[in-house]
Design an enzyme around this catalytic site. Structure first.
Site, short mmCIF file in Angstrom:
data_model
loop_
_atom_site.label_atom_id
_atom_site.label_comp_id
_atom_site.label_asym_id
_atom_site.label_seq_id
_atom_site.Cartn_x
_atom_site.Cartn_y
_atom_site.Cartn_z
N ASP A 1 0.04 7.79 -5.95
CA ASP A 1 0.91 8.77 -5.31
C ASP A 1 1.67 9.43 -6.47
O ASP A 1 1.28 9.28 -7.63
CB ASP A 1 1.86 8.07 -4.31
CG ASP A 1 2.57 9.05 -3.39
OD1 ASP A 1 1.94 9.59 -2.49
OD2 ASP A 1 3.79 9.29 -3.58
N ALA B 1 0.89 2.07 4.93
CA ALA B 1 1.80 1.40 4.00
C ALA B 1 2.25 2.41 2.94
O ALA B 1 1.71 3.52 2.85
CB ALA B 1 1.09 0.23 3.32
N LYS B 2 3.21 2.04 2.16
CA LYS B 2 3.61 2.84 1.00
C LYS B 2 4.34 1.91 0.05
O LYS B 2 4.95 0.93 0.47
CB LYS B 2 4.54 3.99 1.42
CG LYS B 2 4.52 5.17 0.49
CD LYS B 2 3.28 6.01 0.68
CE LYS B 2 3.22 7.17 -0.26
NZ LYS B 2 2.10 8.07 0.11
N GLY B 3 4.28 2.27 -1.24
CA GLY B 3 5.00 1.47 -2.22
C GLY B 3 5.64 2.38 -3.25
O GLY B 3 5.33 3.57 -3.33
N VAL C 1 6.19 -1.31 1.64
CA VAL C 1 6.44 -1.39 3.08
C VAL C 1 5.11 -1.30 3.80
O VAL C 1 4.32 -0.37 3.57
CB VAL C 1 7.37 -0.25 3.56
CG1 VAL C 1 7.51 -0.29 5.08
CG2 VAL C 1 8.74 -0.37 2.90
#
Ligand code: NAD
Length: 425
Positions: free
Chosen positions: A155, A114-116, A69
């Site tokens: 992460d 963002a992050k995934g 995202v």
């Protein structure tokens, strides 16, 4: 107050991501942001879901679901980690991406958020299976990632090893080595000196800045630190080096208290020789994890997990300041009580931003093809963290709000005013 278009599905009322959005709403109200700008800031720019077929060691093909995202690219290319965990889902990734936007904006680094993530259990997968999954995820997102577009990082459940695979797969597709596509790489592949301790270092700088405002002498101060992993142990060590006595530390095995001060370097050596655990640490008295929060110390550093300071225990906290090493350790419902008690809270999006700051330095070094010394990295991290603290502190005075709401005001104002100049993006 305006409401969200699509709230994350929150079952638990103290959910840290919902807490984050409540504070976002409060800051938006105080800034008097228009409804149209509210939705510009709230709705993610891009959400990608990918199916990832991976050949397992058994020969069976399993298809995993992955997400990326991009919440915002208003300030620059988006930045955010990749999480490998069974509970990963699109709503969580979307909320974490927004969190990254505010964190980068608070410390004034030129990134969006963002992050995934991939819904998988890396603890039950072989290194070969994890590698194939990471490469499949990278290939599926080749048109999203890029040093000028979207820069991932580790992460939960991923680390330097996975980032090396991502860098390799991306580079292969472009026919050249492109280290700046990802941060958190191993040092030999262009990782940065100082990244490991960066978040703990930022916690230390934030704690010292807060002590100065409260006129607490760090050489006479005492602290308790929950969590003795990457963030907690480095924060404890660096605070100790600056004169503060660490009266208690804790990890998943329990809490350890010594009113003469814990020898942090010794505790780290013990942990490292004891499979990463403080279990059985005998140079301090064993106390319960809950007791650590009630100790009469000056500084409390939650650096383990989310939602540990809630309405249930906030009344018993005696510390004069809380410096949030972890993400979301304080529930929104505890905020008002903390404020009434006059406890200063240096919020997560400020206090733990040292990590993303040194990730930014890694990207800068990769792009200029040069390695900075540790001394230079530390000096620049300290300056960025201190300037961010001062800005948030001044904003809290101007708006007569807590440092937490002030941090959101600083972040939202920066992104909104950049949008006003740019328009469109
Ligand atoms: P880590 O896995 O290295 O350490 C976590 C520590 O917390 C361990 O010592 C573990 O035993 C302890 N812990 C877990 N549950 C506990 C409990 N109930 N009571 C006491 N201790 C407990 O993780 P980390 O990288 O240090 O991250 C800690 C927090 O900081 C997380 O919220 C993370 O999202 C946040 N954070 C980390 C970074 C980073 O650069 N590592 C950056 C920003 C934010």
């Amino acid at each position: 107050m305006m409401s969200y278009i699509e709230p994350a599905p929150i079952k638990d009322k103290d959910n840290p991501l919902e807490s984050m959005m409540q504070r976002f709403d409060k800051a938006v109200d105080l800034l008097g942001i228009s409804e149209e700008m509210y939705y510009i800031l709230k709705v993610p720019r891009k959400q990608v879901t990918v199916g990832l077929p991976v050949t397992m060691d058994s020969g069976e093909i399993r298809t995993f679901e992955g997400y990326r995202v991009i919440h915002s690219t208003i300030l620059g290319p988006s930045k955010g980690g990749i999480r490998f965990d069974p509970d990963v889902n699109l709503d969580e990734v979307r909320a974490l991406a927004a969190w990254m936007t505010w964190k980068c904006a608070v410390v004034d680094i030129p990134y969006g958020g963002a992050k995934g993530g991939v819904a998988c259990n890396p603890r039950e997968m072989s290194p070969g299976e994890i590698e194939r999954l990471m490469r499949a995820y990278t290939t599926a997102l080749l048109d999203v990632f890029g040093p000028d577009q979207d820069i991932p990082a580790p992460d939960m459940g991923t680390g330097p090893r996975e980032m090396a695979w991502l860098m390799d797969e991306y580079s292969k597709s472009k026919g050249m080595t492109i280290p700046a596509v990802v941060t958190g790489k191993p040092l030999v592949l262009g990782g940065s000196l100082g990244r490991t301790e960066a978040t703990g270092r930022g916690v230390m700088v934030s704690a010292l800045a807060g002590m100065e405002k409260l006129r607490i002498n760090p050489y006479r101060a005492t602290a308790a630190v929950q969590g003795f992993g990457n963030v907690g142990s480095h924060a404890a060590l660096l605070l100790r080096e600056r004169g503060t006595a660490i009266h208690a530390i804790s990890d998943i095995s329990g809490a350890y208290y010594n009113d003469k001060g814990i020898d942090v370097a010794d505790a780290i050596a013990y942990r490292d020789a004891n499979k990463g655990s403080l279990e059985g640490y005998s140079k301090a008295e064993a106390i319960s994890g809950d007791e650590l929060f009630t100790l009469p110390v000056d500084v409390l550093v939650p650096a383990a997990k989310e939602d540990v300071i809630t309405r249930k225990n906030v009344e018993s906290i005696q510390a004069r300041m809380i410096v949030e090493g972890a993400n979301g350790p304080t529930s929104a419902k505890a905020d008002d009580i903390i404020n009434d008690k006059g406890i200063m809270v240096v919020p997560d999006i400020l206090a733990n931003a040292g990590g993303v700051t040194v990730s930014y330095f890694e990207w800068v070094q990769n792009r200029i093809g040069y390695k900075w010394t540790l001394e230079r990295i530390n000096r620049r991290t300290d300056r960025i963290m201190k300037e961010a603290f001062d800005k948030v502190y001044e904003t809290s005075l101007k708006y007569k709000v807590s440092l937490r709401i002030a941090a959101y005001i600083v972040a939202i104002d920066k992104v909104a005013s950049t949008y006003k100049y740019r328009g469109g993006f």
